[in-house]
Design an enzyme around this catalytic site. Structure first.
Site, short mmCIF file in Angstrom:
data_model
loop_
_atom_site.label_atom_id
_atom_site.label_comp_id
_atom_site.label_asym_id
_atom_site.label_seq_id
_atom_site.Cartn_x
_atom_site.Cartn_y
_atom_site.Cartn_z
N GLY A 85 1.14 -1.46 -0.26
CA GLY A 85 0.06 0.09 0.19
C GLY A 85 1.02 0.76 -0.08
N GLY B 156 -1.34 9.42 -6.01
CA GLY B 156 -0.40 8.37 -7.10
C GLY B 156 0.18 8.50 -7.26
N TRP C 203 -6.82 1.77 -4.83
CA TRP C 203 -6.04 0.71 -5.85
C TRP C 203 -5.32 -0.06 -5.62
N ILE C 204 -5.31 -1.14 -4.31
CA ILE C 204 -3.87 -2.01 -4.51
C ILE C 204 -4.35 -3.27 -4.90
N GLU D 69 2.35 1.43 -11.05
CA GLU D 69 3.82 2.00 -10.94
C GLU D 69 5.44 2.63 -11.34
N GLY D 70 4.13 3.60 -11.57
CA GLY D 70 4.86 4.88 -12.58
C GLY D 70 3.87 5.29 -13.78
P1 TGC Z 1 12.44 12.55 -4.59
O1 TGC Z 1 12.51 13.68 -4.05
O2 TGC Z 1 12.91 12.70 -5.93
O3 TGC Z 1 12.62 11.39 -3.95
C1 TGC Z 1 13.47 10.74 -2.26
C2 TGC Z 1 13.57 10.06 -2.08
O4 TGC Z 1 14.00 9.04 -2.73
C3 TGC Z 1 15.41 8.64 -3.28
N1 TGC Z 1 14.38 7.87 -4.63
C4 TGC Z 1 14.65 6.98 -4.82
N2 TGC Z 1 15.11 5.50 -4.45
C5 TGC Z 1 15.45 4.42 -5.01
N3 TGC Z 1 14.70 4.30 -5.89
C6 TGC Z 1 14.19 5.49 -6.84
N4 TGC Z 1 13.96 4.82 -7.59
C7 TGC Z 1 14.06 6.85 -5.91
N5 TGC Z 1 13.45 8.15 -6.36
C8 TGC Z 1 13.54 8.79 -5.53
C9 TGC Z 1 15.80 10.13 -3.36
O5 TGC Z 1 16.67 9.87 -3.82
C10 TGC Z 1 15.42 10.06 -2.50
O6 TGC Z 1 16.16 9.85 -1.78
P2 TGC Z 1 16.08 10.67 0.05
O7 TGC Z 1 17.52 10.01 0.84
O8 TGC Z 1 16.93 11.94 -0.62
O9 TGC Z 1 14.89 11.61 1.13
O10 TGC Z 1 10.91 12.66 -4.65
P3 TGC Z 1 9.64 12.62 -5.13
O11 TGC Z 1 8.92 13.18 -4.18
O12 TGC Z 1 9.95 14.33 -6.03
O13 TGC Z 1 9.17 11.74 -5.80
C11 TGC Z 1 9.50 12.10 -7.46
C12 TGC Z 1 9.29 10.47 -8.18
C13 TGC Z 1 8.61 10.88 -9.23
C14 TGC Z 1 10.60 9.48 -8.24
C15 TGC Z 1 8.24 9.51 -6.76
O14 TGC Z 1 7.30 9.98 -6.86
C16 TGC Z 1 7.51 8.44 -8.22
O15 TGC Z 1 8.28 6.81 -8.77
N6 TGC Z 1 6.50 8.40 -8.79
C17 TGC Z 1 5.40 7.31 -9.29
C18 TGC Z 1 4.88 6.53 -8.06
C19 TGC Z 1 4.69 4.64 -8.18
O16 TGC Z 1 5.50 4.65 -9.39
N7 TGC Z 1 3.50 4.62 -7.96
C20 TGC Z 1 4.21 2.74 -7.88
C21 TGC Z 1 2.98 2.44 -6.77
S1 TGC Z 1 3.05 0.76 -6.29
C22 TGC Z 1 2.37 0.38 -7.81
O17 TGC Z 1 1.42 0.51 -8.57
C23 TGC Z 1 2.04 -0.91 -8.15
S2 TGC Z 1 1.12 -1.87 -9.20
C24 TGC Z 1 1.39 -3.50 -8.87
C25 TGC Z 1 1.21 -4.61 -9.48
O18 TGC Z 1 2.28 -5.15 -10.75
O19 TGC Z 1 -0.56 -4.95 -9.48
P1 FAD Z 2 -2.14 10.60 -10.96
O1 FAD Z 2 -1.21 10.78 -10.18
O2 FAD Z 2 -3.27 11.27 -10.43
O3 FAD Z 2 -1.99 10.70 -12.47
C1 FAD Z 2 -2.49 11.20 -13.01
C2 FAD Z 2 -1.95 11.73 -14.80
O4 FAD Z 2 -1.57 13.12 -14.02
C3 FAD Z 2 -1.31 11.09 -15.14
O5 FAD Z 2 -1.30 10.49 -16.76
C4 FAD Z 2 -0.01 11.29 -14.34
O6 FAD Z 2 1.28 11.00 -15.86
C5 FAD Z 2 0.63 12.89 -14.92
N1 FAD Z 2 0.97 13.87 -13.51
C6 FAD Z 2 0.85 13.32 -11.98
N2 FAD Z 2 2.17 14.11 -12.25
C7 FAD Z 2 2.48 14.99 -13.38
C8 FAD Z 2 3.40 15.80 -13.00
N3 FAD Z 2 4.61 15.98 -12.71
N4 FAD Z 2 3.59 15.93 -15.01
C9 FAD Z 2 3.33 16.04 -15.70
N5 FAD Z 2 2.63 14.95 -15.47
C10 FAD Z 2 1.68 14.52 -14.43
N6 FAD Z 2 -0.52 1.18 -6.10
C11 FAD Z 2 0.21 0.42 -4.76
O7 FAD Z 2 0.52 1.35 -3.90
N7 FAD Z 2 0.15 -1.07 -4.77
C12 FAD Z 2 -0.90 -1.53 -5.40
O8 FAD Z 2 -0.13 -2.43 -5.61
C13 FAD Z 2 -1.12 -0.69 -7.03
N8 FAD Z 2 -1.71 -1.69 -8.34
C14 FAD Z 2 -2.41 -0.74 -9.07
C15 FAD Z 2 -2.95 -1.82 -9.62
C16 FAD Z 2 -3.90 -0.76 -10.91
C17 FAD Z 2 -4.84 -2.40 -11.65
C18 FAD Z 2 -3.54 0.24 -10.72
C19 FAD Z 2 -4.45 0.79 -12.49
C20 FAD Z 2 -3.23 1.00 -10.41
C21 FAD Z 2 -2.05 0.20 -9.41
N9 FAD Z 2 -1.88 1.49 -8.20
C22 FAD Z 2 -1.13 0.56 -6.91
C23 FAD Z 2 -1.50 2.39 -7.85
C24 FAD Z 2 -0.48 3.33 -9.56
O9 FAD Z 2 0.59 2.96 -8.87
C25 FAD Z 2 -1.03 4.62 -9.33
O10 FAD Z 2 -2.37 4.81 -10.35
C26 FAD Z 2 0.03 5.71 -9.90
O11 FAD Z 2 1.04 5.27 -10.28
C27 FAD Z 2 -1.17 7.22 -10.74
O12 FAD Z 2 -1.16 7.70 -9.65
P2 FAD Z 2 -2.80 7.65 -9.85
O13 FAD Z 2 -3.54 6.85 -10.29
O14 FAD Z 2 -3.43 8.95 -8.59
O15 FAD Z 2 -2.64 9.00 -11.11
#
Ligand code: TGC
Ligand code: FAD
Length: 391
Positions: free
Chosen positions: A136, A143, A168-169, A370-371
């Site tokens: 989570g 997101g 969305w977990i 996953e981003g």
């Molecule tokens: P930022 O200030 O850039 O970074 C905060 C701290 O984290 C470090 N860092 C990382 N460390 C390891 N790996 C990475 N990829 C890292 N990216 C950043 C960074 O150096 C810093 O460290 P420190 O020691 O200085 O505190 O963070 P920000 O708030 O500006 O965030 C921007 C961003 C784009 C990196 C990040 O928040 C992001 O990647 N957003 C996308 C969110 C996302 O991917 N969510 C995924 C949720 S889980 C999911 O979707 C599961 S799907 C499951 C399935 O397969 O079904």
């Molecule tokens: P938002 O962050 O609201 O983004 C909406 C739009 O705005 C996107 O097009 C995005 O690219 C754009 N945007 C956002 N910020 C910027 C910026 N700075 N500049 C330009 N464009 C921007 N999460 C978990 O934690 N665990 C899970 O197991 C998990 N499983 C998932 C399973 C499914 C089927 C799905 C659909 C999602 C899951 N997620 C999970 C969540 C997923 O990681 C988020 O949906 C994803 O990170 C995007 O967040 P959001 O949907 O809130 O979109």
């Protein structure tokens, strides 16, 4: 209808795999052919995740392949993990999702950041599929920007009190444990292991999805949940802990998406050779050959990217930015492949008789979770320019 599966290997990348990689691949491929392909269309149509897959995935070693043997893993390398993800996603992105979450988002943080007691308590059961985990991070209001999360916990002396919600977990409703990221009273992000049945913890399911229909998605809601202190992951502080888990999962997706693309390509190629229009197989038309040639080229480039990333990850040299690029490129490639392949099948391409439309709809989630694609572009942009577009 499922055609015989012959995945492309145009540049003989098989030569770079070890015998161990090939044995693992063969075991997972056989399981997907035997257990997933015959039932997956109906499961997706019914919006149902076949729960028994968990035990079977555990039996074939799909969970925690890179986790050491002493904790129930297989102690293999990251290329083995990638190969497993490719094979699973050939079946369905939802099946790969289940394995990604279990391995990279639950077992990985417990192994990397957990106490010895936590490792011994959870990892062996997660490896067999006896226990199911979820992760989570995402919240209703946060997101792409998880650093702004609102979920909080307070130190109550003999326990923590957790409040907030995740959305969305994957696996939420069927999970026995959730690795939850929340802020402490100082605003520092920490990881907590929350167990099913803890009073105040609920996990409602999210219905009505057109994508990843054979995967469970839901919420995690915490209302004054008392979490024992020993459930805090002791060895990590800050958002980077959660992001390190994402590196592992994104790595797996970079490989996994190739499996979905290869299934689409295989289907489109065989269909185009069989289907006749104007008294000739449609494969004989130049426009269809162009599509197939471009798809194969795209898949081949993605295979190289994944393989090189695997080598770097094995050497502990893969950067988060390289992983991000591979996730973005390979998922977009797979989605484009699914769209082009579907066109090759004409009207038949929209039916559940072939896997392409299901892959295509699944990949809309994969390109988001996953981003998002755009977030990954900005991660590369920041790496190139030294300027973060996020802050
Ligand atoms: P930022 O200030 O850039 O970074 C905060 C701290 O984290 C470090 N860092 C990382 N460390 C390891 N790996 C990475 N990829 C890292 N990216 C950043 C960074 O150096 C810093 O460290 P420190 O020691 O200085 O505190 O963070 P920000 O708030 O500006 O965030 C921007 C961003 C784009 C990196 C990040 O928040 C992001 O990647 N957003 C996308 C969110 C996302 O991917 N969510 C995924 C949720 S889980 C999911 O979707 C599961 S799907 C499951 C399935 O397969 O079904
Ligand atoms: P938002 O962050 O609201 O983004 C909406 C739009 O705005 C996107 O097009 C995005 O690219 C754009 N945007 C956002 N910020 C910027 C910026 N700075 N500049 C330009 N464009 C921007 N999460 C978990 O934690 N665990 C899970 O197991 C998990 N499983 C998932 C399973 C499914 C089927 C799905 C659909 C999602 C899951 N997620 C999970 C969540 C997923 O990681 C988020 O949906 C994803 O990170 C995007 O967040 P959001 O949907 O809130 O979109």
């Amino acid at each position: 209808m499922a055609y015989p599966y012959t995945p492309p290997d145009y540049f003989l990348l098989d030569d770079l795999l070890t015998d161990e990689h090939k044995i693992v691949r063969s075991a997972i491929r056989d399981w997907v052919t035997r257990s997933v392909i015959p039932v997956i269309d109906e499961a997706a149509q019914k919006h149902h995740f076949p729960r028994h897959f968990f035990k079977e995935l555990g039996d074939i070693g799909a969970f925690g392949p890179f986790i050491p043997v002493e904790y129930g893993g297989a102690g293999m390398d990251y290329i083995a993990y990638g190969v497993i993800m490719t094979e699973l996603e050939r079946g369905d992105s939802g099946i790969r999702s289940a394995a990604s979450v279990q391995t990279s988002l639950v077992m990985y943080p417990i192994h990397a950041f957990g106490s010895e007691e936590q490792r011994r308590k959870y990892l062996p059961k997660l490896a067999t599929g006896e226990m199911i985990g979820c992760f989570g991070l995402t919240e209703p209001n946060h997101g792409s920007d998880p650093g702004s999360m609102e979920t909080r916990f307070k130190d109550m002396g003999d326990h923590y009190l957790l409040n907030g919600a995740k959305m969305w977990i994957t696996n939420s409703t069927i999970a026995d444990i959730a690795v939850v990221w929340a802020k402490d009273e100082q605003g520092v992000v920490r990881g907590l292991i929350v167990e099913k049945g803890m009073p105040g913890f609920t996990a409602p399911e999210t219905f009505n999805k057109w994508s990843l229909r054979a995967s469970v998605t839901g919420e995690l809601v915490f209302e004054d949940v008392k979490v024992p202190k020993e459930n805090l992951l002791p060895n990590i502080k800050g958002l980077k802990g959660a992001l390190m888990c994402l590196n592992s999962a994104r790595y797996g997706i970079a490989w996994g998406a190739i499996g979905a693309a290869m299934d689409c390509y295989n289907t489109a190629l065989l269909y185009s050779l069989e289907r006749k229009q104007f008294h000739k197989p449609i494969a004989s038309f130049q426009l269809q050959q162009k599509k197939l040639a471009e798809i194969l080229t795209d898949i081949t480039k993605a295979q190289f990217l994944a393989w090189r990333l695997g080598v770097l990850r094995n050497e502990d040299r893969a950067t988060p930015q390289q992983i991000s690029m591979a996730k973005r490129n390979n998922v977009e490639m797979a989605l484009r492949t699914a769209r082009e392949s579907r066109q090759i099948l004409g009207a038949m391409g929209i039916t559940g008789d072939f896997p392409i439309m299901r892959h295509m709809m699944n990949l809309e989630s994969v390109i988001t979770y996953e981003g998002t694609h755009d977030v990954h572009l900005l991660i590369t942009g920041a790496d190139i320019t030294g300027i973060s577009a996020f802050s």
